[in-house]
Scaffold this active site. Structure first.
Site, PDB file in Angstrom:
ATOM      1  N   ASP A  68      -5.013   3.704  11.246  1.00  0.00           N
ATOM      2  CA  ASP A  68      -5.279   2.376  11.786  1.00  0.00           C
ATOM      3  C   ASP A  68      -4.824   2.367  13.243  1.00  0.00           C
ATOM      4  O   ASP A  68      -4.111   3.256  13.703  1.00  0.00           O
ATOM      5  CB  ASP A  68      -4.552   1.324  10.959  1.00  0.00           C
ATOM      6  CG  ASP A  68      -5.126  -0.067  11.142  1.00  0.00           C
ATOM      7  OD1 ASP A  68      -6.082  -0.202  11.912  1.00  0.00           O
ATOM      8  OD2 ASP A  68      -4.595  -1.002  10.517  1.00  0.00           O
ATOM      9  N   ALA A 102     -10.041  -8.418   8.033  1.00  0.00           N
ATOM     10  CA  ALA A 102      -9.449  -9.759   7.978  1.00  0.00           C
ATOM     11  C   ALA A 102      -9.739 -10.469   6.661  1.00  0.00           C
ATOM     12  O   ALA A 102      -9.944 -11.679   6.630  1.00  0.00           O
ATOM     13  CB  ALA A 102      -9.926 -10.600   9.162  1.00  0.00           C
ATOM     14  N   CYS A 151       1.912   0.206 -20.852  1.00  0.00           N
ATOM     15  CA  CYS A 151       1.249   1.284 -20.120  1.00  0.00           C
ATOM     16  C   CYS A 151       1.702   2.603 -20.708  1.00  0.00           C
ATOM     17  O   CYS A 151       2.812   2.704 -21.255  1.00  0.00           O
ATOM     18  CB  CYS A 151       1.609   1.174 -18.631  1.00  0.00           C
ATOM     19  SG  CYS A 151       1.013   2.534 -17.605  1.00  0.00           S
ATOM     20  N   CYS A 183       1.579   5.559 -18.808  1.00  0.00           N
ATOM     21  CA  CYS A 183       1.784   6.535 -17.732  1.00  0.00           C
ATOM     22  C   CYS A 183       3.128   7.246 -17.929  1.00  0.00           C
ATOM     23  O   CYS A 183       3.936   6.866 -18.782  1.00  0.00           O
ATOM     24  CB  CYS A 183       1.716   5.858 -16.368  1.00  0.00           C
ATOM     25  SG  CYS A 183       3.177   4.897 -15.909  1.00  0.00           S
TER      26      CYS A 183
END
Length: 491
Positions: free
Chosen positions: A93, A196, A279, A281
Site C-alpha cells: 500500500d 474506501a 472449530c 482447527c
C-alpha cells in the site's frame, strides 16, 4: 485482454482466476486472501503464513517502511522479500490509508511508486484519495478527479515488471464509481481495488457496499482483477465474491486477536464469552476456552490470530469449491442468515441479478430454492429473458398439474415456480430441474407469474391459458388479462 489475469471458472459474479505476478515469478489463484503485515509487529510471521496457512500473497505498507529509517535502509539493502522472509507475492500500500486518517502524507505518487519498485514490491499502489461514504457529490467528484490524475502518473511511471493497482473511488455515488471503474480499466494498470469501503463494513452497511462494488464492476472489464480494500472478515467474503471481488486484504485476524476476539463465519465472539470452541482447527483442538484465557498475553494473541487465520483461509477455500460446483449463491444464502445486515447485502446483490447473469454459467449441477430470495436469482432472470427465443404455437396451455382437456390446444407447456412456463422437452435442463419446497411461497409464484407475462408480451398473437393450482388473487394480478385462467384446485 489483460495478460496478468485469466478467469478459469465462474458462478454468479464470482470467479476462480489466475493472477500472474511476474516480478515474484508466481501465479496466485483467486479468490485470494492477502494477510496484512505490519512491518513493526510480528503476530504471525510471513514465513509461517506461507508454510502453515498456504498464503500465496500478502500486503504490507510501503509508507510505514519509507517513514522508518531503520526499516527503509533494511528494505533498500535486503529487498522486501528478504526483509519479511516471504516466498510468495507481496503487494504494498502507498500511504493512502494514512492520508485518509491524518489528512496528509509527505510522499507523492511518483516517489512512493519509485520506492516500492526499489524495495522489490510485486504489486504497487499509487496515492489515491479514499473518499469516505456520504460526502457531498462535489467533494466525491473532486477527489475522484485527483485520483484519476494520479493513476495517469502511475501509468507513465517506469515500473518494470512490477504490477500497479488502479484504485476505484467515488464514495457512495454509483455513477461516480462506474465512471471511476471505466477510467481505471482504460489504463494499462493491472489490479483494481475498490477503495474506501471499510467505513461501510464497519457500520454493517453491506447493502451499500454491494451497490458500490456493482457500480465499479459495470465500469471495469471482465478481465479486471478486483481487490476489495480492507475487507477482512470471513463472514462477508462469499457475498463479495458473488458480486465479483477477487482479492481481500485482512488485518482482522491480528487486530481481533489483540482484543481477545474469536472469528467465525457467522460473526465475532469475545473469548470471555465462550464455553466451547466451535472449530476443529489446530488451535481449537489443542485448547479449551479456559486454557486459551490462561495463556500469557503474547501467546494468547498469537494462538487467537492463528485460529482467526484458519477460519479465514478455510472460508476462501470453501468459496472456491462452491464456485467449482456451481452453488456459490447457496453459500451466500447461508452466510446471509448470520446477520440482518448480511441479508440486506444479499437482497441488494439480487437487485443486480441481471448484471450477475452475464457471467453466470447457463448450466450447473443443481438449483436449490431455499428462501423467497431464491426467486430473484440470475437463473430466473435468464429464463424469463430467453422465453422470447422459444417457438410458440397459436394456442398454448400452461399448466402446473394435470392438463384439463389439453387436446384443445396446439401444445401444452409446464409452469414451475419460480421460473414460469417452459416446453416439456426442457424439463431435464438446468435450472428447470430445481429442487423446490412442496410448500411454494408467494415470491416463487410471483416470479412464475412474471414469466407468464414475459411469454405473453413477446407472443401477443398466441392464445394462452394458465392452469394453476390455487394461486392467490394478488399473484394472478401479475398475469396479463388476455390469459384465460383455470384453477385446478376448484371443484
Amino acid at each position: 485482454m489483460r495478460e496478468s489475469f485469466e478467469v478459469r471458472d465462474t458462478d454468479a459474479g464470482g470467479r476462480i482466476g489466475e493472477l500472474t505476478v511476474p516480478r515474484a515469478g508466481t501465479t496466485v489463484e483467486t479468490p485470494a486472501l492477502l494477510p496484512v503485515i505490519n512491518p513493526n509487529l510480528d503476530t504471525i510471521s510471513p514465513r509461517r503464513l506461507a508454510d502453515e496457512f498456504g498464503a500465496e500473497i500478502l500486503i504490507t505498507n510501503s509508507y510505514i517502511i519509507h517513514g522508518d529509517d531503520t526499516l527503509r535502509e533494511r528494505a533498500l539493502e535486503e529487498g522486501l522479500h528478504d526483509l519479511l522472509d516471504f516466498p510468495g507475492a507481496i503487494m504494498t500500500d502507498s500511504g493512502s490509508f494514512q492520508l485518509s486518517e491524518y489528512g496528509e502524507i509527505d510522499v507523492t505518487t511518483a516517489e512512493i511508486l519509485a520506492f516500492q519498485r526499489e524495495i522489490g514490491s510485486d504489486i504497487a499502489t499509487p496515492v489515491d484519495i479514499p473518499t469516505p461514504p456520504d460526502v457531498s457529490r462535489e467533494r466525491a467528484a473532486a477527489d475522484l478527479e485527483t485520483t484519476q490524475d494520479r493513476l495517469e502518473v502511475a501509468e507513465a511511471a517506469d515500473t518494470g515488471e512490477m504490477l500497479v493497482s488502479a484504485p476505484v473511488q467515488g464514495s457512495t455515488y454509483p455513477d461516480l464509481r462506474e465512471r471511476a471503474g471505466r477510467h481505471a480499466d482504460g489504463t494499462d494498470l493491472d489490479v483494481f481495488p475498490v477503495g474506501a469501503v471499510v467505513p461501510l463494513m464497519n457500520d454493517y452497511r453491506y447493502d451499500d457496499m454491494i451497490d458500490v462494488v456493482a457500480a465499479a464492476k459495470r465500469g471495469l472489464g471482465a478481465d479486471a482483477p478486483v481487490h476489495l480494500f480492507g475487507a477482512g472478515h470471513p463472514m462477508m467474503f462469499a457475498l463479495a465474491v458473488a458480486m465479483g471481488c477477487d482479492l481481500f486484504d485482512s488485518a482482522a485476524y491480528a487486530l481481533y486477536a489483540r482484543d481477545d476476539r474469536y472469528l467465525t463465519v457467522r460473526g465475532t465472539r469475545a473469548l470471555d464469552d465462550l464455553e466451547y470452541l466451535p472449530c476443529s482447527c489446530a488451535v481449537c483442538t489443542a485448547h479449551s476456552p479456559d486454557e486459551l484465557r490462561a495463556l500469557p498475553d503474547a501467546e494468547r494473541e498469537s494462538e487467537l490470530a492463528a485460529h482467526n487465520l484458519h477460519v479465514t483461509f478455510a472460508e476462501i477455500r470453501r468459496i472456491k469449491q462452491a464456485i467449482r460446483t456451481g452453488d456459490l449463491l447457496e453459500l451466500v444464502e447461508q452466510r446471509a442468515r448470520a446477520h440482518p445486515t448480511m441479508l440486506d447485502g444479499y437482497r441488494t446483490l439480487l437487485d443486480h441479478a441481471a448484471q450477475l447473469e452475464r457471467s453466470d454459467p447457463v448450466s450447473k449441477g443443481s438449483f436449490f430454492y431455499t428462501s423467497h430470495e431464491s426467486a430473484r436469482r440470475p437463473e430466473v432472470v435468464r429464463h424469463h429473458q430467453r422465453l422470447e427465443r422459444l417457438s410458440v404455437p397459436d394456442s398454448l396451455l400452461l399448466t402446473e398439474g394435470t392438463a384439463p382437456r389439453s387436446d384443445e390446444f396446439d401444445d401444452s407447456w409446464r409452469v414451475e415456480p419460480p421460473f414460469g412456463p417452459f416446453p416439456r422437452a426442457l424439463s431435464k435442463s438446468y435450472p428447470l430441474t430445481a429442487e423446490v419446497p412442496a410448500r411454494t411461497d408467494r415470491a416463487a409464484l410471483e416470479a412464475a407469474a412474471d414469466g407468464v407475462a414475459s411469454l405473453v408480451a413477446t407472443n401477443p398473437e398466441t392464445t394462452v391459458t394458465l392452469a394453476h393450482e390455487g394461486w392467490p388473487a394478488a399473484v394472478l394480478e401479475r398475469v396479463p388479462d388476455a390469459v384465460a385462467l383455470v384453477d385446478l384446485t376448484a371443484n
